[in-house]
Design an enzyme around this catalytic site. Sequence first.
Site, short mmCIF file in Angstrom:
data_model
loop_
_atom_site.label_atom_id
_atom_site.label_comp_id
_atom_site.label_asym_id
_atom_site.label_seq_id
_atom_site.Cartn_x
_atom_site.Cartn_y
_atom_site.Cartn_z
N LYS A 151 0.76 -1.27 -0.16
CA LYS A 151 0.19 0.05 -0.21
C LYS A 151 1.02 1.15 0.01
CE LYS A 151 -1.67 2.82 2.69
NZ LYS A 151 -1.75 4.19 1.82
N GLU A 163 10.38 2.68 10.23
CA GLU A 163 11.07 3.81 10.01
C GLU A 163 10.38 4.97 10.36
OE1 GLU A 163 14.31 3.99 9.79
OE2 GLU A 163 14.73 2.07 9.75
N CYS A 189 13.54 12.08 5.69
CA CYS A 189 13.51 11.70 7.19
C CYS A 189 15.23 11.79 7.69
CB CYS A 189 12.90 10.23 7.44
SG CYS A 189 13.62 9.13 6.48
N GLU A 239 9.73 16.94 14.43
CA GLU A 239 10.09 17.21 13.03
C GLU A 239 9.06 17.84 12.37
OE1 GLU A 239 9.32 13.01 10.95
OE2 GLU A 239 11.26 13.22 10.28
P1 ADP Z 1 2.64 11.26 6.84
O1 ADP Z 1 2.07 11.97 7.85
O2 ADP Z 1 4.13 11.43 6.49
O3 ADP Z 1 1.83 10.92 5.54
P2 ADP Z 1 1.77 8.71 7.66
O4 ADP Z 1 2.19 7.92 8.79
O5 ADP Z 1 0.32 9.29 7.74
O6 ADP Z 1 2.55 9.91 7.46
O7 ADP Z 1 1.54 8.04 6.45
C1 ADP Z 1 2.58 6.81 5.79
C2 ADP Z 1 1.73 5.61 5.42
O8 ADP Z 1 0.97 4.95 6.25
C3 ADP Z 1 0.79 6.18 4.29
O9 ADP Z 1 0.89 4.98 3.45
C4 ADP Z 1 -0.31 6.15 4.92
O10 ADP Z 1 -1.50 5.93 3.93
C5 ADP Z 1 -0.41 5.08 6.07
N1 ADP Z 1 -1.21 4.99 6.94
C6 ADP Z 1 -1.93 6.23 7.54
N2 ADP Z 1 -2.90 5.64 8.46
C7 ADP Z 1 -2.76 4.43 8.59
C8 ADP Z 1 -3.42 3.40 9.38
N3 ADP Z 1 -4.30 3.84 10.45
N4 ADP Z 1 -3.10 2.25 9.11
C9 ADP Z 1 -2.22 1.86 8.40
N5 ADP Z 1 -1.59 2.61 7.60
C10 ADP Z 1 -1.77 4.01 7.47
#
Ligand code: ADP
Length: 477
Positions: A171, A246, A280, A379
């Site tokens: 994903k 990470e 990062c 950050e």
């Molecule tokens: P950012 O704020 O940099 O977008 P996120 O941690 O929200 O960082 O996003 C990193 C990845 O995690 C993306 O692919 C996002 O869709 C996914 N993501 C966000 N929320 C969830 C969740 N509840 N469960 C699994 N994956 C998630």
Amino acid sequence: MTLHHNLIAGEWVGSNGVENINPSNTNEVVGLYATASADDAKTAIAAAKAAFPAWSRSGILERHAILKKTADEILARKEELGKLLAREEGKTLPEAIGETIRSAQIFDFFAGEALRLAGEVLPSVCLNIGVEITREPIGVIGIITPWNFPIAIPAWKIAPALCYGNTVVFKPAELVPGCSWAIVDILHRAGLPKGVLNLVMGKGSVVGQAMLDSPDLAGITFTGSTGTGKRVAAASIEHNRKFQLEMGGKNPMVVLDDADLTVAVEAAANSGFFSTGQRCTASSRLIVTEGIHDKFVAALTEKLKTLVVDDALKAGTHIGPVVDERQLATDTDYIAIGKQEGAKLAFGGETIKRDNPGFYLQPTLFTEATNQMRISREEIFGPVASVIRVKDYEEALAVANDTPFGLSAGIATTSLKHATHFKRNSEAGMVMVNLPTAGVDFHVPFGGRKASSFGSREQGKYAAEFFTVVKTAYTLA
Ligand code: ADP
């Protein structure tokens, strides 16, 4: 506009599409990409589970050939894929082509690793017994990636997962489905059997969450925010699964009195502002000793004046736009916070207009910051860095380590003594001497300490630690 589908069980499926917008020109739609549902994620996981027994026993030559073919096609299409990357994420075209080449190198490296799978044979402590130690794939791996390296991060997770015989549900981040779709398409056409690699584009809260909640994922490798990382960890413990995280960084770059000023300024400008500070491994804390402080600030400010912020595809652009409106609001909020906290705005701080509507922000430098300010502890993930003045090396090291994070750390010095001491005593996973804190090789371990990372290292042969499980077998001779 053609809809780019998800890949589930070897079929391109899906009907609902969302538009992928170019941050350099928000009037421009990069492409239309399907969004998966939670049920699609479940179907993809079931397909990967069904494909695992055969793929885990597939020949190393088959895995080698598919990974090598993928590397070759990515490299042959580096200009086109680099352009797609620059359009969907906003880093400059040279940076985007560089990242595309990097992803080809990663597939090439793991194509080689597939031919180098090995174990150990040892004598037992008992007579006439032999001991074999082998590595086996772990099962279905969930891969969840962020938007800032849209082709390299998927590559460094997908390539080792497949190399070691795992199957995958992948994903990508919502903002950048284009490069992910392209590499999945390449791998699919390179000959992966049905169900070995599944692509489920869509929302983290829906598709990602369905992956977290599945009892059938043997492992999740995640790069993204600390908050989501914690959710991945909690759900993985619940399901007794392996996980690798990470997350953020607040990387220090120390500049000592004896530094070569040009080297220090180049490293700081690169670390803090290239790729729009959206790495990062970016350095946002420049920790500078008193004797060089004023010269360093003056030279870095002069350098920042020369950096061109503009459309990612324009020749001569040094810094592309911020990735989206939400990230731009975060950056400008932190700039306001820095001012309120009493840091001095030495350069930048303003959003800017260019020919096309986009999320353009000046590189922003604060001085007179303290390590206790929020701009020094949290950050930001934008082109914003602060200078913290310190007395000497000892104070610089203490400030560098005084952070919840520990991804990378840099030092600019001509002293072998201080460089050596810093390499030994920095509490970061990666240490750079007279180099930017960002910009790492693909064949050596990548990862951090403290709140930056959890689990074993990514990349190079160290990737085997996460993507395999060790078996110890005893045989009576
Ligand atoms: P950012 O704020 O940099 O977008 P996120 O941690 O929200 O960082 O996003 C990193 C990845 O995690 C993306 O692919 C996002 O869709 C996914 N993501 C966000 N929320 C969830 C969740 N509840 N469960 C699994 N994956 C998630």
